[in-house]
Scaffold this active site. Sequence first.
Site, PDB file in Angstrom:
ATOM      1  N   GLY A 138       0.762  -1.272  -0.221  1.00 20.01           N
ATOM      2  CA  GLY A 138      -0.124   0.173   0.056  1.00 20.01           C
ATOM      3  C   GLY A 138       0.917   1.281   0.037  1.00 20.01           C
ATOM      4  O   GLY A 138       0.309   2.244  -0.140  1.00 20.01           O
ATOM      5  N   CYS A 176     -28.377  -8.939 -15.734  1.00 18.42           N
ATOM      6  CA  CYS A 176     -27.597  -8.471 -17.007  1.00 18.42           C
ATOM      7  C   CYS A 176     -28.700  -8.891 -18.335  1.00 18.42           C
ATOM      8  O   CYS A 176     -29.084  -9.914 -18.239  1.00 18.42           O
ATOM      9  CB  CYS A 176     -25.982  -9.017 -17.344  1.00 18.42           C
ATOM     10  SG  CYS A 176     -25.668  -9.141 -18.866  1.00 18.42           S
ATOM     11  N   CYS A 190     -26.667 -11.938 -20.406  1.00 19.68           N
ATOM     12  CA  CYS A 190     -26.342 -13.193 -19.692  1.00 19.68           C
ATOM     13  C   CYS A 190     -27.098 -13.517 -18.366  1.00 19.68           C
ATOM     14  O   CYS A 190     -26.843 -14.563 -17.883  1.00 19.68           O
ATOM     15  CB  CYS A 190     -24.772 -13.185 -19.600  1.00 19.68           C
ATOM     16  SG  CYS A 190     -24.227 -12.497 -18.120  1.00 19.68           S
ATOM     17  N   CYS A 207     -23.459  -6.687 -18.633  1.00 16.61           N
ATOM     18  CA  CYS A 207     -22.079  -6.813 -17.524  1.00 16.61           C
ATOM     19  C   CYS A 207     -20.851  -5.802 -18.353  1.00 16.61           C
ATOM     20  O   CYS A 207     -21.012  -5.666 -19.629  1.00 16.61           O
ATOM     21  CB  CYS A 207     -21.396  -8.300 -17.944  1.00 16.61           C
ATOM     22  SG  CYS A 207     -22.594  -9.462 -17.141  1.00 16.61           S
ATOM     23  N   CYS A 260     -19.343 -12.142 -19.414  1.00 13.17           N
ATOM     24  CA  CYS A 260     -20.861 -11.903 -20.088  1.00 13.17           C
ATOM     25  C   CYS A 260     -20.751 -13.112 -21.176  1.00 13.17           C
ATOM     26  O   CYS A 260     -21.517 -13.950 -21.420  1.00 13.17           O
ATOM     27  CB  CYS A 260     -21.034 -10.640 -20.473  1.00 13.17           C
ATOM     28  SG  CYS A 260     -22.876 -10.378 -20.828  1.00 13.17           S
TER      29      CYS A 260
END
Lengths: 377, 205, 286
Positions: free
Chosen positions: C32, C241, C244, C266, C272
């Site tokens: 980080g 979606c 899909c 998506c 997808c």
Amino acid sequence: MYVAVKGGERAIAKSHELLARARRGDPGVPELSIAQIKEQLRLAVARVMSEGSLYDEDLAALAIKQAAGDLIEAIFLLRAYRTTLPRLSESQPLATGRMRLARRISAAFKDLPGGQVLGPTYDYTQRLLDFSLMDEVSETMPAGAASAEAFAEPFAESIVAPGIGELLGREGLLEAALPKADDPAPYDLTRDPLLFPVDRATRLQNLARGDEGFLLAMGYSTQRGYSTTHPFAGEIRHGAVPVEVFVDELGFAVEVGEIELTECQLITDFEGSATQAPQFTRGYGLAFGHAERKAMAMALVDRALRAREFGEQINLRDHPANNEEFVLSHSDNVEASGFVQHLKLPHYVDFQSNLDLLRRLRTEWEAARAAANREAA
Amino acid sequence: MHLVRELDLSRLQPGFAEPVGDAQRCFRGVLDALAHPGTIVELADLPAPPPGLGAAQSALLLALADQDTPVWLPPGLRDAEAGHYLRFHCGCRLTASLADAHFVVPASLAALPALDDLRPGEPEFPDRSATLVVEVAGLATVGALRLRGPGIETEAGLSVAGWTADCTAFLRENRRRFPLGVDLLLTCGASLAGLPRTVRVDREA
Amino acid sequence: MSVQDGYNFAYLDEQTKRMIRRALLKAVAIPGYQVPFGSREMPLPYGWGTGGIQVTASLIGADDVLKVIDQGADDTTNAVNIRSFFRKVTGVATTEQTREATLIQTRHRIPETPLAAGQILVFQVPIPEPLRWLEPREAETRTMHALREYGVMHVKLYEDIARHGRIATTYDYPVIVNDHYLMRPSPIPKFDNPKLHRNPALMLFGAGREKRVYAVPPYTDVRSLDFDDHPFAIERWEQPCALCAATDSYLDEIILDDAGNRMFVCSDTEYCAGRQAAGHKGALAA
């Protein structure tokens, strides 16, 4: 039924084709040569070399041609090429006092050793469009100047004169600008990141690569009260300076060539302190080629960034030119241009998450208003 | 240039056979090892190391050291073939000062320098810190050391030949100083394990 | 292997790669923390992925399989352009399949398909400093990180709650890595934040213009900032979606006509397409 948009690769290829055609323009008009750009757009070439940090007139001219005259794009092209070059050696510090002058003026002295040399300048042209330049063969060229030899050596008859620093420095009235005995090798911003606070050598590097327009605006702001300096143009000089490289095997420095430079020494007041006698201080500007506006703007900004060094009252919030982080973090036009224009890239994922939040906030706001209206009624 | 004159190049071991690809593979091995403490990474097709260095130890210095990273070698190796080898192939400066060194190559685990003598980084720049590269006599994934921390799903085991209580104390003190600290790479022939400053170590009795 | 004439493998010279590689190793060791590095001018503009490209160029080897996505999609122009750049300068294999890739360079998304141990995800980062909008001076923010003075970020989020009734940050949502450094995860939607936590893959972040790299090692704790009475929550959609029928993926809104009719699909095109190939059918699927 819905079919998602595809074919990015084809679109990019097509775009490259269209770009090539747009760059070339009407094929009935003769193509620009690199030599034409180098000889007739020398100030554009100088800017691209300075801010591209690479002294190569041919490559700068090529970049200008390829970028269709967009100088920041040309600077980017030259920089992207420059990063791939090996680093062979470091030159000796340039001795600008040995410059063969094409032009040299001082606004602080009426006359000085070596004299005022007006040289080629737009300063006293009356800015009237010269319609004779519309013709392909210019009629305003001085007689005899069309021969190649006349321009082969522009500084052949020019003079060498000591700089203003040497002249005033003898009396101790101007701060010295000599490297300390233990002066470390300068930080190289093209290889190491800018980290704050920075020393002056690093600041000057950043400013030398910095965008002319940005420095101009920052320098200008110092003249309008957004800083505390009151400068004089001690000296502005333009000409050719030899570049020397120390060769270990030989034990001495050899000249490897000559480059054209513009140097600006600004002089400003300094009241002195308990430990330091009152004297003039400097702002310094240096650029490749003939680039007085850039060199002067750089010198103004350099001096503004030295305010803290001289214990001057500064107001970082209201005087951006005194603010080292602000100036140095935003001076680079390749960085700035990229980041501003990256807004063209798709952001629909982030936009979607904001849209989603906004719809929720709207629904809640409308519900709250409806409830308030019901209560009022 | 000075360097070339004093060296007998004909006796110097060759470096990477394929510098670009070999350096990339070594780096990925080191990255893998540091990102997965307790994992042992095997590096393949390494050049023969100079006397006094292990194959992985020498190769990762070839991959990572250069003129910007002073390297500390034990005095016995600094002026010997190992020192010449690194100076020639990496162009790195060999330093006698632990406090200057970016890469520190102790003679063994028993000869780990004191933490206080090494570059620990600065609170604002903890990355300006030393990396230790230590050759050990054996490395195995099952063993007395229990490792936890970033890069480890639950707990990892590691067995290091020659590991002592002093080594555990060194790592614990190093962890305590986070984000300052040093990072350790252990090598054994062509094998490599990483112990970044984040690792928490326990030793089974 | 076909590699561009006149350029080194992966474009960068070896000295630059070594410098970036050393920075990446320190980044992994200090999760980080933003490691400054000597970012180079790349042949793509700053702001368009130069940090990610330099990280990828320092990592990539002949055996890697590279996937490049932008907004979750493999075929957006910038993803296509970066992928073709790497094909040109390395000759390595590229893929759209998340599972096949050894290296994935991304802008603004983490793939929906879970990543595996051994994979490396490289993020393109515009502004790496999480405190930048609260304190513009780099010298100051560096000190704040050294002292872990992160109170201002909590205050900012709390002001959101006071004004909007909720935290109004929706992307680039700040996180604490390994209980120490505050980090910007790059402008991924907060939907993706939970995927940062203890991910088996190594996640590397490159900011070219700002000249920083940072890392989240595998299996590292990554906590999204929140409050007990306002816990962190991700976006949800009221519909699946349209192509899909996935209910677990991040959806993009597509406007279908002048009347403002819209559909949700998506953003991860590979996920997808994979679901559609496996027989899942949304309301508007072909």
